[in-house]
Design a protein around this motif. Structure first.
Motif, mmCIF file in Angstrom:
data_model
loop_
_atom_site.group_PDB
_atom_site.id
_atom_site.type_symbol
_atom_site.label_atom_id
_atom_site.label_comp_id
_atom_site.label_asym_id
_atom_site.label_seq_id
_atom_site.Cartn_x
_atom_site.Cartn_y
_atom_site.Cartn_z
ATOM 1 N N ASN A 114 36.269 39.335 28.993
ATOM 2 C CA ASN A 114 36.331 40.298 30.080
ATOM 3 C C ASN A 114 35.369 41.428 29.753
ATOM 4 O O ASN A 114 35.375 41.930 28.637
ATOM 5 C CB ASN A 114 37.728 40.897 30.183
ATOM 6 C CG ASN A 114 38.487 40.354 31.355
ATOM 7 O OD1 ASN A 114 37.911 39.767 32.256
ATOM 8 N ND2 ASN A 114 39.791 40.543 31.328
ATOM 9 N N PRO A 173 35.030 36.513 40.940
ATOM 10 C CA PRO A 173 34.311 37.603 41.588
ATOM 11 C C PRO A 173 33.843 38.646 40.572
ATOM 12 O O PRO A 173 34.428 38.815 39.526
ATOM 13 C CB PRO A 173 35.361 38.213 42.526
ATOM 14 C CG PRO A 173 36.653 37.972 41.822
ATOM 15 C CD PRO A 173 36.485 36.663 41.100
ATOM 16 N N ILE A 174 32.780 39.310 40.928
ATOM 17 C CA ILE A 174 32.281 40.447 40.168
ATOM 18 C C ILE A 174 32.680 41.683 40.965
ATOM 19 O O ILE A 174 32.291 41.834 42.122
ATOM 20 C CB ILE A 174 30.758 40.384 39.981
ATOM 21 C CG1 ILE A 174 30.386 39.109 39.239
ATOM 22 C CG2 ILE A 174 30.262 41.617 39.244
ATOM 23 C CD1 ILE A 174 28.904 38.853 39.160
ATOM 24 N N ASN A 175 33.472 42.526 40.351
ATOM 25 C CA ASN A 175 33.996 43.696 41.061
ATOM 26 C C ASN A 175 33.111 44.906 40.780
ATOM 27 O O ASN A 175 32.852 45.249 39.632
ATOM 28 C CB ASN A 175 35.425 43.995 40.600
ATOM 29 C CG ASN A 175 36.357 42.848 40.928
ATOM 30 O OD1 ASN A 175 36.286 42.285 42.004
ATOM 31 N ND2 ASN A 175 37.207 42.499 39.983
ATOM 32 N N PHE A 176 32.684 45.557 41.845
ATOM 33 C CA PHE A 176 31.899 46.785 41.749
ATOM 34 C C PHE A 176 32.704 47.906 42.389
ATOM 35 O O PHE A 176 33.233 47.754 43.495
ATOM 36 C CB PHE A 176 30.561 46.657 42.491
ATOM 37 C CG PHE A 176 29.592 45.710 41.850
ATOM 38 C CD1 PHE A 176 28.857 46.098 40.746
ATOM 39 C CD2 PHE A 176 29.409 44.435 42.363
ATOM 40 C CE1 PHE A 176 27.952 45.230 40.160
ATOM 41 C CE2 PHE A 176 28.521 43.565 41.786
ATOM 42 C CZ PHE A 176 27.784 43.965 40.670
ATOM 43 N N LYS A 177 32.792 49.049 41.696
ATOM 44 C CA LYS A 177 33.437 50.245 42.251
ATOM 45 C C LYS A 177 32.530 51.440 42.003
ATOM 46 O O LYS A 177 32.039 51.643 40.899
ATOM 47 C CB LYS A 177 34.790 50.498 41.575
ATOM 48 C CG LYS A 177 35.865 49.530 41.961
ATOM 49 C CD LYS A 177 37.175 49.912 41.351
ATOM 50 C CE LYS A 177 38.242 48.900 41.730
ATOM 51 N NZ LYS A 177 39.519 49.198 41.100
ATOM 52 N N SER A 179 31.432 48.035 37.015
ATOM 53 C CA SER A 179 31.509 46.599 37.306
ATOM 54 C C SER A 179 32.428 45.951 36.291
ATOM 55 O O SER A 179 32.477 46.353 35.134
ATOM 56 C CB SER A 179 30.119 45.951 37.256
ATOM 57 O OG SER A 179 29.608 46.016 35.955
ATOM 58 N N SER A 180 33.160 44.970 36.754
ATOM 59 C CA SER A 180 33.986 44.186 35.842
ATOM 60 C C SER A 180 33.922 42.733 36.271
ATOM 61 O O SER A 180 33.925 42.422 37.462
ATOM 62 C CB SER A 180 35.425 44.698 35.819
ATOM 63 O OG SER A 180 36.024 44.496 37.069
ATOM 64 N N PHE A 181 33.827 41.870 35.292
ATOM 65 C CA PHE A 181 33.726 40.444 35.556
ATOM 66 C C PHE A 181 34.137 39.695 34.298
ATOM 67 O O PHE A 181 34.272 40.278 33.232
ATOM 68 C CB PHE A 181 32.309 40.043 35.981
ATOM 69 C CG PHE A 181 31.244 40.420 34.995
ATOM 70 C CD1 PHE A 181 30.821 39.519 34.040
ATOM 71 C CD2 PHE A 181 30.668 41.683 35.022
ATOM 72 C CE1 PHE A 181 29.849 39.857 33.132
ATOM 73 C CE2 PHE A 181 29.694 42.029 34.110
ATOM 74 C CZ PHE A 181 29.283 41.114 33.166
ATOM 75 N N THR A 210 33.746 45.249 31.095
ATOM 76 C CA THR A 210 33.740 46.375 32.014
ATOM 77 C C THR A 210 32.511 47.200 31.665
ATOM 78 O O THR A 210 32.249 47.462 30.496
ATOM 79 C CB THR A 210 34.998 47.240 31.857
ATOM 80 O OG1 THR A 210 36.132 46.390 32.033
ATOM 81 C CG2 THR A 210 35.034 48.354 32.871
#
Length: 157
Positions: free
Chosen positions: A98, A128-132, A140-142, A100
């Motif tokens: 994981n 999914p690749i999460n972008f905030k 980003s977290s993936f 971040t």
């Protein structure tokens, strides 16, 4: 002399011609197989030369600190946390990681993905690749999987 030639020489001559034609056929088959073997060998050597980086990447064991050091330049901060222990999948050891990270722009993240293709490991980024968005930064977290050949298989070579 005529008796000897009709009894021994002529029948043996016919056998000789038959065996000679069979030998030619076998030599042709043998030549075809040699040509096929050399073509396959050349193709193998070309593929090994073209994919040398990938072949050596499978033999390289994953090192999280080295990964962070190599790819830290793409992010303002990068953290790795191992999600699961090494799992066996066919003949490969599989690491799931994981991550971040904080990136300044999506372009640096895509540059990071390009750098993964040239890295010392075989890595698959899972979706999914999460972008905030967080003020000026994008978090980003993936998850990603790192593939390596199992060491017990290498020892038998």
């Amino acid at each position: 002399v005529l008796f000897f030639s009709f009894l021994f020489l002529i029948p043996k001559g016919k056998e000789y011609r038959i065996q000679k034609s069979e030998l030619r056929k076998e030599n042709l088959k043998h030549k075809r197989y040699e040509n096929f073997d050399s073509e396959i060998y050349e193709t193998l050597k070309k593929l090994q030369a073209d994919n040398r980086h990938i072949i050596t990447a499978f033999d390289t064991s994953f090192n999280a600190k080295r990964f962070q050091k190599q790819h830290k330049s793409f992010f303002s901060s990068l953290t790795l946390s191992e999600k699961t222990d090494v799992a066996k999948e066919n003949e490969f050891s599989l690491y799931e990681v994981n991550t971040t990270s904080q990136v300044n722009s999506p372009k640096s993240f895509y540059d990071f993905l390009d750098a993964l293709n040239r890295s010392d490991w075989i890595i698959k980024v899972n979706f999914p690749i999460n972008f905030k968005r967080d003020f000026e930064l994008i978090r980003s977290s993936f998850t990603m999987r790192v593939y390596a050949v199992s060491k017990d298989l290498n020892s038998s070579k």
